[in-house]
Design an enzyme around this catalytic site. Structure first.
Site, PDB file in Angstrom:
ATOM      1  N   ASP A  86       0.849  -1.211   0.000  1.00  0.00           N
ATOM      2  CA  ASP A  86       0.000   0.000   0.000  1.00  0.00           C
ATOM      3  C   ASP A  86       0.879   1.253   0.000  1.00  0.00           C
ATOM      4  O   ASP A  86       0.861   2.063   0.930  1.00  0.00           O
ATOM      5  CB  ASP A  86      -0.953   0.002   1.216  1.00  0.00           C
ATOM      6  CG  ASP A  86      -0.222   0.071   2.563  1.00  0.00           C
ATOM      7  OD1 ASP A  86      -0.830   0.572   3.526  1.00  0.00           O
ATOM      8  OD2 ASP A  86       0.947  -0.361   2.634  1.00  0.00           O
ATOM      9  N   ASP A 123       6.787   1.016   1.797  1.00  0.00           N
ATOM     10  CA  ASP A 123       6.455   0.045   0.754  1.00  0.00           C
ATOM     11  C   ASP A 123       7.301   0.303  -0.495  1.00  0.00           C
ATOM     12  O   ASP A 123       7.812  -0.620  -1.130  1.00  0.00           O
ATOM     13  CB  ASP A 123       4.987   0.156   0.349  1.00  0.00           C
ATOM     14  CG  ASP A 123       4.023  -0.005   1.491  1.00  0.00           C
ATOM     15  OD1 ASP A 123       3.868   0.953   2.284  1.00  0.00           O
ATOM     16  OD2 ASP A 123       3.428  -1.095   1.615  1.00  0.00           O
ATOM     17  N   ASN A 150      -2.444   2.809   3.472  1.00  0.00           N
ATOM     18  CA  ASN A 150      -1.795   4.106   3.715  1.00  0.00           C
ATOM     19  C   ASN A 150      -2.560   5.246   3.050  1.00  0.00           C
ATOM     20  O   ASN A 150      -2.561   6.371   3.563  1.00  0.00           O
ATOM     21  CB  ASN A 150      -0.359   4.084   3.169  1.00  0.00           C
ATOM     22  CG  ASN A 150       0.592   3.407   4.119  1.00  0.00           C
ATOM     23  OD1 ASN A 150       0.454   3.519   5.333  1.00  0.00           O
ATOM     24  ND2 ASN A 150       1.543   2.675   3.574  1.00  0.00           N
ATOM     25  N   THR A 157       2.818  -6.057   2.601  1.00  0.00           N
ATOM     26  CA  THR A 157       3.335  -4.939   3.401  1.00  0.00           C
ATOM     27  C   THR A 157       2.261  -3.888   3.675  1.00  0.00           C
ATOM     28  O   THR A 157       2.570  -2.756   4.045  1.00  0.00           O
ATOM     29  CB  THR A 157       4.532  -4.266   2.710  1.00  0.00           C
ATOM     30  OG1 THR A 157       4.101  -3.736   1.444  1.00  0.00           O
ATOM     31  CG2 THR A 157       5.684  -5.243   2.510  1.00  0.00           C
ATOM     32  N   PHE A 161      -0.839  -0.611  12.509  1.00  0.00           N
ATOM     33  CA  PHE A 161      -1.726  -0.046  11.481  1.00  0.00           C
ATOM     34  C   PHE A 161      -2.232  -1.089  10.490  1.00  0.00           C
ATOM     35  O   PHE A 161      -3.438  -1.144  10.213  1.00  0.00           O
ATOM     36  CB  PHE A 161      -0.995   1.068  10.734  1.00  0.00           C
ATOM     37  CG  PHE A 161      -1.812   1.667   9.611  1.00  0.00           C
ATOM     38  CD1 PHE A 161      -1.558   1.330   8.290  1.00  0.00           C
ATOM     39  CD2 PHE A 161      -2.857   2.548   9.876  1.00  0.00           C
ATOM     40  CE1 PHE A 161      -2.318   1.868   7.241  1.00  0.00           C
ATOM     41  CE2 PHE A 161      -3.622   3.091   8.847  1.00  0.00           C
ATOM     42  CZ  PHE A 161      -3.353   2.749   7.522  1.00  0.00           C
ATOM     43  N   ASN A 162      -1.369  -1.905   9.876  1.00  0.00           N
ATOM     44  CA  ASN A 162      -1.819  -2.816   8.825  1.00  0.00           C
ATOM     45  C   ASN A 162      -2.909  -3.763   9.326  1.00  0.00           C
ATOM     46  O   ASN A 162      -3.890  -4.030   8.630  1.00  0.00           O
ATOM     47  CB  ASN A 162      -0.647  -3.643   8.287  1.00  0.00           C
ATOM     48  CG  ASN A 162       0.258  -2.836   7.385  1.00  0.00           C
ATOM     49  OD1 ASN A 162      -0.142  -1.796   6.850  1.00  0.00           O
ATOM     50  ND2 ASN A 162       1.494  -3.277   7.240  1.00  0.00           N
ATOM     51  N   HIS A 178       9.727  -0.075   8.150  1.00  0.00           N
ATOM     52  CA  HIS A 178       8.916  -1.272   8.405  1.00  0.00           C
ATOM     53  C   HIS A 178       8.976  -2.282   7.245  1.00  0.00           C
ATOM     54  O   HIS A 178       9.449  -3.388   7.385  1.00  0.00           O
ATOM     55  CB  HIS A 178       7.449  -0.880   8.612  1.00  0.00           C
ATOM     56  CG  HIS A 178       7.208   0.165   9.640  1.00  0.00           C
ATOM     57  ND1 HIS A 178       7.263  -0.063  10.999  1.00  0.00           N
ATOM     58  CD2 HIS A 178       6.871   1.479   9.511  1.00  0.00           C
ATOM     59  CE1 HIS A 178       6.974   1.040  11.659  1.00  0.00           C
ATOM     60  NE2 HIS A 178       6.733   1.992  10.790  1.00  0.00           N
ATOM     61  N   ASP A 179       8.437  -1.901   6.104  1.00  0.00           N
ATOM     62  CA  ASP A 179       8.211  -2.858   5.014  1.00  0.00           C
ATOM     63  C   ASP A 179       9.490  -3.439   4.409  1.00  0.00           C
ATOM     64  O   ASP A 179       9.502  -4.636   4.051  1.00  0.00           O
ATOM     65  CB  ASP A 179       7.363  -2.192   3.925  1.00  0.00           C
ATOM     66  CG  ASP A 179       5.989  -1.805   4.456  1.00  0.00           C
ATOM     67  OD1 ASP A 179       5.385  -0.863   3.912  1.00  0.00           O
ATOM     68  OD2 ASP A 179       5.531  -2.435   5.431  1.00  0.00           O
TER      69      ASP A 179
HETATM   70  O1  RIB Z   1       2.559   0.109  10.753  1.00  0.00           O
HETATM   71  C1  RIB Z   1       3.440   0.233   9.670  1.00  0.00           C
HETATM   72  C2  RIB Z   1       2.814  -0.286   8.414  1.00  0.00           C
HETATM   73  O2  RIB Z   1       1.658   0.486   8.100  1.00  0.00           O
HETATM   74  C3  RIB Z   1       3.734  -0.150   7.186  1.00  0.00           C
HETATM   75  O3  RIB Z   1       3.441  -1.175   6.291  1.00  0.00           O
HETATM   76  C4  RIB Z   1       3.344   1.171   6.613  1.00  0.00           C
HETATM   77  O4  RIB Z   1       3.609   1.257   5.205  1.00  0.00           O
HETATM   78  C5  RIB Z   1       1.858   1.153   6.857  1.00  0.00           C
HETATM   79  O5  RIB Z   1       1.250   0.399   5.817  1.00  0.00           O
HETATM   80 CA    CA Z   2       2.826  -0.574   3.980  1.00  0.00          CA
END
Ligand code: RIB
Ligand code: CA
Length: 315
Positions: A13, A18, A42, A127, A169-170, A244-245
């Site tokens: 996303d 990403d 996102n 991701t 979040f994801n 993160h990703d």
């Molecule tokens: O919490 C971080 C995640 O949420 C990452 O994948 C970032 O790109 C968002 O999608």
């Molecule tokens: Ca992401």
């Protein structure tokens, strides 16, 4: 030396991190990126799809098929993260207009096409929210069992969340999708906040990116500068921005970058305060199957070196 490449589909996303995961995949001789699918997370589905296209255009990879996926999560209303990634979802750099077309397929149709055409198993990397992965598993269960090697995903946390107190979040965006994926019986590798918060790129390292003399690195310098803004809030206690990703792709390139532990991971979907919390059975208290290899530690300097080398490879 024959390098055995890993065939992957990246469901994402974009989203700054990403986009960097996309770059690592494209730059690595160990990875064959068969397709990119996009999810709403996102930003809106239109924006994440456009961002995937613009990123592949920047990377010179217009031959890679791209398809958009879910418009909303499975059950919840869509909540996006413009406060982190900006109005476009990929603010901070002028990205090229795509000169190639989106596939006339949905994300799960493209996933199915890639798996059917592949003579070996394929890794699905996720991701963003897991909506497309869940839909794929529900619509093509036999194909998934036969041709999915594993699902490597960034999401969840063992403890503190980043969107609500205990929710990342994801998974927050689509807890029901995560429940389907975590209980599908497909081998899982998880990059939770516990490791991604260690995978920070520091301000001086972002400056070093700006000194790499190619257009891709210049664009990512602007993207990383923007991505750093949200993470400068002192409440996080960060020295930099958490990547993160990219941890998912870095794992596929070199597992020795990470310390991991196998454990059962499931997700809460009904808690008033905890809906979307990943429940990680670190101490094996449930007796449930250890369904997930969880990344808990990272060799940050070597991780950053991989990122710098990947950026330089576009010269
Ligand atoms: O919490 C971080 C995640 O949420 C990452 O994948 C970032 O790109 C968002 O999608
Ligand atoms: Ca992401």
């Amino acid at each position: 030396m024959v390098i055995l490449t890993k065939k992957i589909i990246l469901d994402c996303d974009p989203g700054h991190d990403d986009a960097l995961a996309l770059l690592l995949a494209v730059a690595s001789p160990e990875i064959e990126l068969k397709a990119v699918t996009t999810s709403a997370g996102n930003q809106t589905p239109e924006k994440t799809l456009n961002n995937a296209m613009r990123t592949l255009q920047l990377l010179g990879q217009t031959q890679i098929p791209v398809a958009g996926g879910n418009q909303t999560p499975l059950v919840k209303e869509l909540e996006t993260a413009g406060n982190v990634h900006g109005e476009s979802g990929l603010d901070g750099a002028e990205l090229p207009t795509p000169t190639f077309e989106v596939q006339p397929l949905t994300a799960i149709e493209l996933m199915a096409k890639v798996l059917r055409e592949s003579d070996e198993k394929v890794t699905l990397v996720v991701t963003g929210p897991m909506t497309n992965a869940a839909l794929f598993l529900r619509v093509y269960p036999d194909l998934a069992k036969e041709k999915l090697a594993q699902i490597v995903f960034m999401g969840g946390a063992m403890g503190l969340g980043n969107w609500t107190p205990s929710v990342e979040f994801n998974i927050f965006v689509d807890p029901e999708a995560a429940k389907i994926v975590l209980n599908a019986g497909i081998p899982l590798v998880m990059a939770p906040l516990n490791v991604t918060h260690q995978a920070q790129i520091l301000e001086d390292e972002i400056k070093q990116v700006g000194q790499i003399d190619n257009k891709v690195a210049k664009a990512f310098h602007g993207l990383l500068e923007f991505f750093g803004i949200y993470h400068k809030d002192p409440k996080w206690g960060f020295a930099g921005a958490p990547l993160h990703d990219p941890c998912t792709i870095a794992w596929l390139i070199d597992e020795t970058l990470f310390e991991t532990k196998k454990m059962n991971v499931d997700v809460e979907t009904t808690g008033e305060l905890t809906r979307g919390e990943t429940v990680c059975d670190y101490y094996e208290l449930t007796g449930k199957e250890k369904n997930t290899e969880v990344m808990l530690g990272i060799d940050r300097p070597r991780f950053i070196q991989l990122i710098m080398d990947s950026l330089r490879s576009f010269g």
